[in-house]
Design an enzyme around this catalytic site. Structure first.
Site, short mmCIF file in Angstrom:
data_model
loop_
_atom_site.label_atom_id
_atom_site.label_comp_id
_atom_site.label_asym_id
_atom_site.label_seq_id
_atom_site.Cartn_x
_atom_site.Cartn_y
_atom_site.Cartn_z
N HIS A 19 37.51 20.72 71.46
CA HIS A 19 37.63 21.13 70.06
C HIS A 19 37.18 20.04 69.09
O HIS A 19 36.78 20.34 67.97
CB HIS A 19 39.07 21.62 69.79
CG HIS A 19 39.40 22.84 70.62
ND1 HIS A 19 40.64 23.09 71.14
CD2 HIS A 19 38.62 23.88 71.03
CE1 HIS A 19 40.62 24.22 71.82
NE2 HIS A 19 39.41 24.72 71.77
N SER A 100 39.70 27.84 70.20
CA SER A 100 38.37 27.70 69.59
C SER A 100 38.07 28.76 68.51
O SER A 100 37.47 28.42 67.48
CB SER A 100 37.28 27.70 70.67
OG SER A 100 37.41 28.81 71.53
N ASP A 143 31.79 41.24 78.48
CA ASP A 143 31.42 40.06 79.26
C ASP A 143 30.64 39.09 78.35
O ASP A 143 29.61 39.46 77.77
CB ASP A 143 30.55 40.52 80.43
CG ASP A 143 30.03 39.35 81.24
OD1 ASP A 143 30.62 38.26 81.16
OD2 ASP A 143 29.02 39.53 81.94
N GLY A 144 31.13 37.87 78.26
CA GLY A 144 30.52 36.87 77.38
C GLY A 144 29.07 36.58 77.74
O GLY A 144 28.23 36.35 76.86
N ASP A 164 32.95 28.66 77.32
CA ASP A 164 34.14 27.98 77.81
C ASP A 164 34.85 28.82 78.87
O ASP A 164 35.99 29.24 78.69
CB ASP A 164 35.06 27.72 76.60
CG ASP A 164 36.34 26.99 76.98
OD1 ASP A 164 36.35 26.32 78.02
OD2 ASP A 164 37.32 27.10 76.22
#
Ligand code: SAM
Length: 280
Positions: A19, A100, A143-144, A164
């Site tokens: 971060h 995040s 789904d990223g 991440d």
């Protein structure tokens, strides 16, 4: 099936590193008066209760954010990240840890956009609730890795893509490289920030070799270790791989990392690293 919950780990040393880097990249993007996209492929729940059962069970935040948030000798580079921690903890108690997405929410401007994906059936609704009233944000249970293909390039042609994953699937180590490759094909000028855990050093070496083999340039590696590498289970270090980092990031991390190392790992068993995997 996904079993990883970030609530067990929120605010640990790895989050502090991740971060810090995320905030510094966002602040650099804000230096231009043009909007950008923040794409968070593995967003998590958004907000974590540090006095909750999960965080209390591991106590990881005690060796992370709890060690630094009230220190008066913080380097100036930590200011954006700390401003968000303080926003969520207005009295003296450290109660919430912003993940995040909430760090981005606080730091982004009115015209910037946030796009987040999360697959976990319990964390997705929590994240969606956080952003219900934010017209800049889109939260999807998708789904990223697929979203990298779907969302890039952004209309603004400026952006940070934060990847991440939890690495609970062994395929994540290859999927992140493929994801970056797919993203880069569509949006070569974007900044990509990939988090990685050091559990088995060989896995990270292999991932870096695969990344180098893509031919992508300007790849910066930032790492903070709390214990020497070992072959048993358990994370000993974590890092960020940043592609197209803002020009100041290398120097900023060279200033911040020694302080973080000293403050987070007073035992002296840790290490730090800022290194170009592939230069210009
Ligand atoms: N980025 C968050 C933060 O810094 O606050 C933490 C994210 S956590 C390390 C990883 C998250 O990715 C988990 O909540 C997990 O459910 C989610 N996840 C796993 N595979 C995914 C996928 N293919 N697409 C989107 N989310 C995924």
């Amino acid at each position: 099936m996904l079993s990883y919950r970030h609530s067990f780990h929120a605010g640990n040393h790895a989050d502090v590193l991740k971060h810090t880097v995320q905030s510094l990249i966002i602040e650099s993007l804000k230096e231009k008066d043009k909007p950008f996209l923040y794409l968070d492929t593995h967003a998590g729940a958004g907000r974590y209760l540090l006095s909750g059962e999960h965080a209390e069970r591991t106590g990881e935040y005690m060796e992370g954010i709890a060690r630094i948030w009230q220190r008066e000798d913080q380097p100036a580079e930590l200011a954006p990240y700390m401003s968000v921690i303080k926003y969520f903890n207005r009295n003296e108690n450290l109660r919430y840890y912003p993940g995040s997405p909430l760090i981005a929410r606080q730091l982004l401007r009115e015209d910037d956009k946030l796009h987040m994906t999360e697959l976990h059936p319990s964390d997705f609704p929590l994240l969606r609730n956080e952003f219900q009233k934010d017209s800049r944000a889109k939260v999807l249970r998708e789904d990223g890795y697929q979203q990298i293909k779907a969302q890039l390039p952004p209309l603004s042609r400026r952006g940070l893509i934060l990847m991440d994953p939890s690495y609970e699937l062994k395929t994540d180590y290859q999927d992140v490289v493929k994801g970056i490759q797919e993203g880069y094909k569509r949006f070569a000028t974007g900044t990509y920030a990939l988090w990685y855990p050091v559990v088995l050093r060989q896995q990270i070496k292999k991932m870096l070799r695969e990344l180098e083999a893509t031919g992508i340039r300007r790849i910066l590696q930032i790492e903070l270790g709390v214990r020497p590498d070992r072959d048993q289970r358990g994370m000993t270090a974590s890092g960020m791989i940043v592609i197209n980092p803002p020009w100041k990031l290398e120097q900023q991390m060279n200033t911040v990392l020694p302080w973080l190392l000293e403050t987070l790992v007073p035992s002296g068993t840790g290490h730090q690293l800022v290194k170009w995997v592939v230069p210009e």
